[in-house]
Scaffold this active site. Sequence first.
Site, PDB file in Angstrom:
ATOM      1  N   SER A 190       0.811  -1.215   0.000  1.00 37.25           N
ATOM      2  CA  SER A 190       0.000   0.000   0.000  1.00 37.25           C
ATOM      3  C   SER A 190       0.843   1.263   0.000  1.00 37.25           C
ATOM      4  O   SER A 190       0.419   2.299  -0.529  1.00 37.25           O
ATOM      5  CB  SER A 190      -0.956  -0.002   1.198  1.00 37.25           C
ATOM      6  N   HIS A 243       1.863   4.530   4.393  1.00 38.24           N
ATOM      7  CA  HIS A 243       1.061   5.235   3.402  1.00 38.24           C
ATOM      8  C   HIS A 243       1.580   6.654   3.187  1.00 38.24           C
ATOM      9  O   HIS A 243       1.736   7.110   2.054  1.00 38.24           O
ATOM     10  CB  HIS A 243      -0.397   5.288   3.853  1.00 38.24           C
TER      11      HIS A 243
END
Length: 353
Positions: free
Chosen positions: A256, A312
């Site tokens: 991610s 992230h």
Amino acid sequence: MSNWITVCDFPLGKDLSPLAEFIRRHQLPLRITEENNTQVVASLAPQLVDPMRQLLTRWQEGGVDLAEVTVHVHDPGAEYPQAGAAVDSQAGTETVDDGGRQAAEVDTAPGTEERTGATDPVQRPPVSVIPQWPLQQTPVSLLLIALCFIGWFMLRQGWGEPLLIFPQPSGDLELPGSTLGLHLAQGEYWRLWSPAMVHFSIPHALFNSLGIWIVGRSLEARAGSLWFALLVLVSAPAANLAQYYSSPQSLFGGMSGVVYALIGCALVVQRFQPQWRDVPGALLWLSVVWLLVCMLGVVDYFIPGGIANAAHVGGFVAGLALGLVFCLAGGSRYFAPPSKKNDDATHHRRQPF
């Protein structure tokens, strides 16, 4: 319900990138899909079916260059020589009239200007359509998707230990005395990248693969695999290190951080090239909103193990920075819409079909 009308079909091996650019340039209500091992061109506008079928037949035979074709739509009150489909061999036009309501004209004469009537049924705001890129144009993206599932499989089989950065139980995070420092001292430099492979569930791997498929493939196909690989190689350790130093006691993994690097880069590209909409802008900003929601900690109550928010953010910042450098260096030109001025220079580059 929308009713798509088949115009014609082509074999899978036929390169339809000129047609895709023609559709995008004129914002035509046409689509290209793969059905029953063929590429099918279909239209939402019945008045376009016959002229487009004639035009594409001539294009397939090599008798017309779509880069020189413009589209005209007659006003509803205009007079026509005859109803139905007709071909004007002198003007090089193909016209269809649907009983006096609307008529569309495809002009294949060189040097004509594009113009549309006030009641143009084709004239509409730009829409976002994710291109169907040829697989051979996006090898790095496909490799990343494969690595997501390979990492999940290795973890499930108990083979994931060499891919992870061991959690730091306590104490100083200075590099020499940390678990990361121990890995690097033993020459295990791959651990700076390999946590991105590790996925703790199939939905985890699927979700990240979807992000790569939608955002990554368009970036790679437009800008090239070499630059795209550089983006991944820089953003993966940036995300992993950000997560390690943010939560050293936690085990983490997943692609991610790289996906958010792709999102950050795509946002920068769209600032430099507002007409580039291979990836819908709303989808990119929704991902940013999701990032902020996750940082509030609410999602941690519903997902076991929580969210690697620092990864992230680290990946997103890396993507923004690399995207900015890329665009300032002139790379954004690969994302510009085609024009007659630069068709010859760019038409062969990384176009969707």
